[in-house]
Scaffold this motif. Sequence first.
Motif, short mmCIF file in Angstrom:
data_model
loop_
_atom_site.label_atom_id
_atom_site.label_comp_id
_atom_site.label_asym_id
_atom_site.label_seq_id
_atom_site.Cartn_x
_atom_site.Cartn_y
_atom_site.Cartn_z
N HIS A 98 -7.86 -1.52 8.37
CA HIS A 98 -9.00 -2.44 8.26
C HIS A 98 -9.40 -2.61 6.81
O HIS A 98 -10.26 -3.43 6.48
N ARG A 99 -8.79 -1.84 5.92
CA ARG A 99 -9.10 -1.92 4.50
C ARG A 99 -8.21 -2.97 3.82
O ARG A 99 -7.14 -3.32 4.34
N THR A 100 -8.65 -3.45 2.66
CA THR A 100 -7.81 -4.33 1.85
C THR A 100 -7.02 -3.45 0.90
O THR A 100 -7.55 -2.93 -0.09
N LEU A 101 -5.76 -3.24 1.22
CA LEU A 101 -4.97 -2.25 0.49
C LEU A 101 -4.81 -2.60 -0.99
O LEU A 101 -4.72 -1.71 -1.84
N ARG A 102 -4.78 -3.89 -1.31
CA ARG A 102 -4.67 -4.24 -2.73
C ARG A 102 -5.87 -3.72 -3.51
O ARG A 102 -5.74 -3.22 -4.63
N ASP A 103 -7.06 -3.86 -2.90
CA ASP A 103 -8.26 -3.33 -3.56
C ASP A 103 -8.19 -1.81 -3.66
O ASP A 103 -8.61 -1.23 -4.67
N GLU A 104 -7.67 -1.16 -2.62
CA GLU A 104 -7.55 0.30 -2.64
C GLU A 104 -6.56 0.74 -3.73
O GLU A 104 -6.75 1.78 -4.36
N VAL A 105 -5.52 -0.05 -3.95
CA VAL A 105 -4.58 0.26 -5.02
C VAL A 105 -5.29 0.19 -6.37
O VAL A 105 -5.12 1.07 -7.24
N GLU A 106 -6.08 -0.87 -6.58
CA GLU A 106 -6.80 -1.03 -7.85
C GLU A 106 -7.79 0.10 -8.07
O GLU A 106 -8.03 0.53 -9.20
N ARG A 107 -8.40 0.61 -6.99
CA ARG A 107 -9.37 1.70 -7.12
C ARG A 107 -8.69 3.06 -7.28
O ARG A 107 -9.36 4.06 -7.51
N GLY A 108 -7.39 3.11 -7.11
CA GLY A 108 -6.68 4.37 -7.22
C GLY A 108 -6.66 5.18 -5.95
O GLY A 108 -6.27 6.35 -5.96
N ASN A 109 -7.05 4.56 -4.84
CA ASN A 109 -7.10 5.27 -3.56
C ASN A 109 -5.81 5.16 -2.77
O ASN A 109 -5.64 5.85 -1.75
N PHE A 110 -4.93 4.25 -3.20
CA PHE A 110 -3.68 4.05 -2.46
C PHE A 110 -2.58 3.80 -3.46
O PHE A 110 -2.73 3.03 -4.42
N ARG A 111 -1.45 4.44 -3.24
CA ARG A 111 -0.33 4.33 -4.17
C ARG A 111 0.27 2.93 -4.14
O ARG A 111 0.59 2.41 -3.07
N SER A 112 0.46 2.36 -5.33
CA SER A 112 1.02 1.01 -5.39
C SER A 112 2.47 1.00 -4.91
O SER A 112 2.90 0.05 -4.24
N ASP A 113 3.24 2.06 -5.21
CA ASP A 113 4.65 2.08 -4.79
C ASP A 113 4.76 2.18 -3.27
O ASP A 113 5.65 1.58 -2.65
N LEU A 114 3.83 2.90 -2.63
CA LEU A 114 3.84 2.96 -1.16
C LEU A 114 3.41 1.62 -0.57
O LEU A 114 3.97 1.16 0.42
N TYR A 115 2.44 0.99 -1.22
CA TYR A 115 1.98 -0.32 -0.73
C TYR A 115 3.13 -1.32 -0.71
O TYR A 115 3.33 -2.03 0.27
N TYR A 116 3.90 -1.37 -1.78
CA TYR A 116 5.00 -2.34 -1.83
C TYR A 116 6.13 -1.94 -0.87
O TYR A 116 6.89 -2.80 -0.43
N ARG A 117 6.22 -0.65 -0.55
CA ARG A 117 7.25 -0.21 0.40
C ARG A 117 6.90 -0.62 1.82
O ARG A 117 7.78 -1.01 2.60
N ILE A 118 5.61 -0.58 2.20
CA ILE A 118 5.23 -0.90 3.58
C ILE A 118 4.88 -2.37 3.76
O ILE A 118 4.75 -2.85 4.89
N ASN A 119 4.75 -3.09 2.65
CA ASN A 119 4.31 -4.49 2.70
C ASN A 119 5.52 -5.42 2.79
O ASN A 119 5.85 -6.14 1.86
N GLY A 120 6.20 -5.39 3.96
CA GLY A 120 7.32 -6.30 4.18
C GLY A 120 6.82 -7.63 4.67
O GLY A 120 6.83 -8.63 3.97
#
Length: 638
Positions: A474-496
């Motif tokens: 339910h979160r906006t993962l791009r925003d979480e990446v910018e805040r440092g709460n979510f790894r950018s490399d994992l985001y791009y791996r799951i964002n097919g």
Amino acid sequence: MNTALSAPALRQARLRLLERGDCPSELLGERLARSWRRSMAAGLLPSSHVNDDENLCGGHLLHALAHQQELLAHARPVMDYLFEQVRHSRSMVVLADHQGVLMRTLGDADFLDKAERVALSAGVSWHERQRGTNAIGTALAENAAVEVHGAEHYLERNAFLTCAAAPILSSSGELLGVLDISGDQRRRHPHTLGLVNTAARMIENRLLLADERCRLRLHLHAHAEGIGSVAEGIVALSEDGWIIGANRAALSLLRLTPADLGRTPLTQVFDSDLETLLAHSRRQQKRPMQQHLRDGSPLFVEAHGALSPVGRASVCTSDSAAETRDDALSRLDTGDTRWHGATEKVRRILGKPIPLLIHGESGVGKELLARAAHDSGPRRQHPFVAINCAAIPENLIEAELFGYLPGAFTGARREGSPGRLREAHGGTLFLDEIGDMPLLMQSRLLRVLQERQVVPLGGSVPIDVDFALVCATHRTLRDEVERGNFRSDLYYRINGLTLHLPALRERSDFSALSERLLRDLCPQRRLHVAPDLFARLVQYRWPGNLRQYASVLRTACAMLDEDECCIDWPHLPDDVSEELRTIAADAPAVKADGGAHNLAQLSRLAIHQALETCQGNISQAARRLGISRQTLYRKLHD
């Protein structure tokens, strides 16, 4: 503005601008004068220093690009081709979005350095409010192809440029962006505007064919040989023969405007109906058929698509009849445009190594879609393993996911545990609320996804795993990446494939969805909801979305007597009843006469309420209802 103005006229006009604040049309021409006036009204002076604080960079630019994936995908090959035509001419090709933000640029190296001095680069806004008169911003403001040469630019610092830009429109006439060629003003070429305008039309045609690929369409031209060329008209049709989309060439050929889309049946334009055109296409193997418009003008028409036995458009891109689908994904589709689009996109990646990422508010049905994807795909005979990343205590999540060997830690089970990732082997792993996963676990999960191997706690030997991956949040993962709460490399791996599911209040299929829920909750009886209560249910915002609505209906069904078939106010939980009664019901109650007539009345009720809420704004009302503007226009005229 496709003919460069003389230097004396521009000097005189600029002098009058500085001395009197006047933009004379007789010197500048109407369009350029309007643009200079808009620039002056924005508080810009010709010598202004541009404030770049609002420019996008880093994660914000990625966020903007993600919202324009389809435009970028279809524009990219056209831009590459266009740049080959202007290479080595000290120029660049630019794509901007509907707000003037530059999204992609291609250019000669010797010119790019010079262009960057005036911020002609990705992430920068070239809207007139910020850059004054320029081809990109002025094409947006005028919704027309324009050329701005040298000192015609409002800001003096941009006078070294010569620019030609053309708007890119959707099949419904919506302004999507602008394609531009900018270069050294000493290298101006008289055909640049025509070249960029043609390229913009190519992008529009690609978007239309992709956007309407599941619908019937007609290809038109005044000459049979023109069909298939960039100059052809393309019309998208609904299954019942209404014109719902068109490129600009088609609008011109048919004497229509964007406002006519969704409001014009084919028979109002041609002297043949849809079935006649399709039958000719089947017999003549797509040889164009000569038609006449209602005013007698001849056109050649080629029909694409097919009608199923019940008169609906084929749901495939070929002209053969589509197979009837009856899988878990189709059973989730109750008529909402966005849900239908989501299920169709999911169906295209089934069996392919493409991860699925589902965004949406809590309770919108993210797990329902994940399960349906699994049950409709080639892994359906294997496990579907769902893990709620927000519900597992942080100190247990590692053992829960990766498993452990006997005695790996205090309290471990004697026989150990394979872990949920290994349990999903061969099937589908669903990671719900992945945005709540601790950073340490994100690192370990990333390694599993990269290597497709799991090392359990207390072990050292990696174990192969194979599963389809579906994640939801339910979160906006791009925003979480910018805040440092979510790894950018994992985001791009799951964002097919990323999907955004609409909230219940945004869906246009509330009636059909209600019927399905009642059938599932009480299959032995044919239940319905009292019309005045249903009107309040439609208006309610449903903060818990589908999960909350299903719970309310489940409770109401339990409150029914054995001989009752109508859910009414007394059957509701008190808290829900109290909240619903506070909703102002301005529209008259709908009589409970049942059937399709009742649903049609409820549909009209919802439309009128949305229009009132949005103060008559058609676009806002359509977004609120979760339908397109064309569909809303049609329903208003039904």
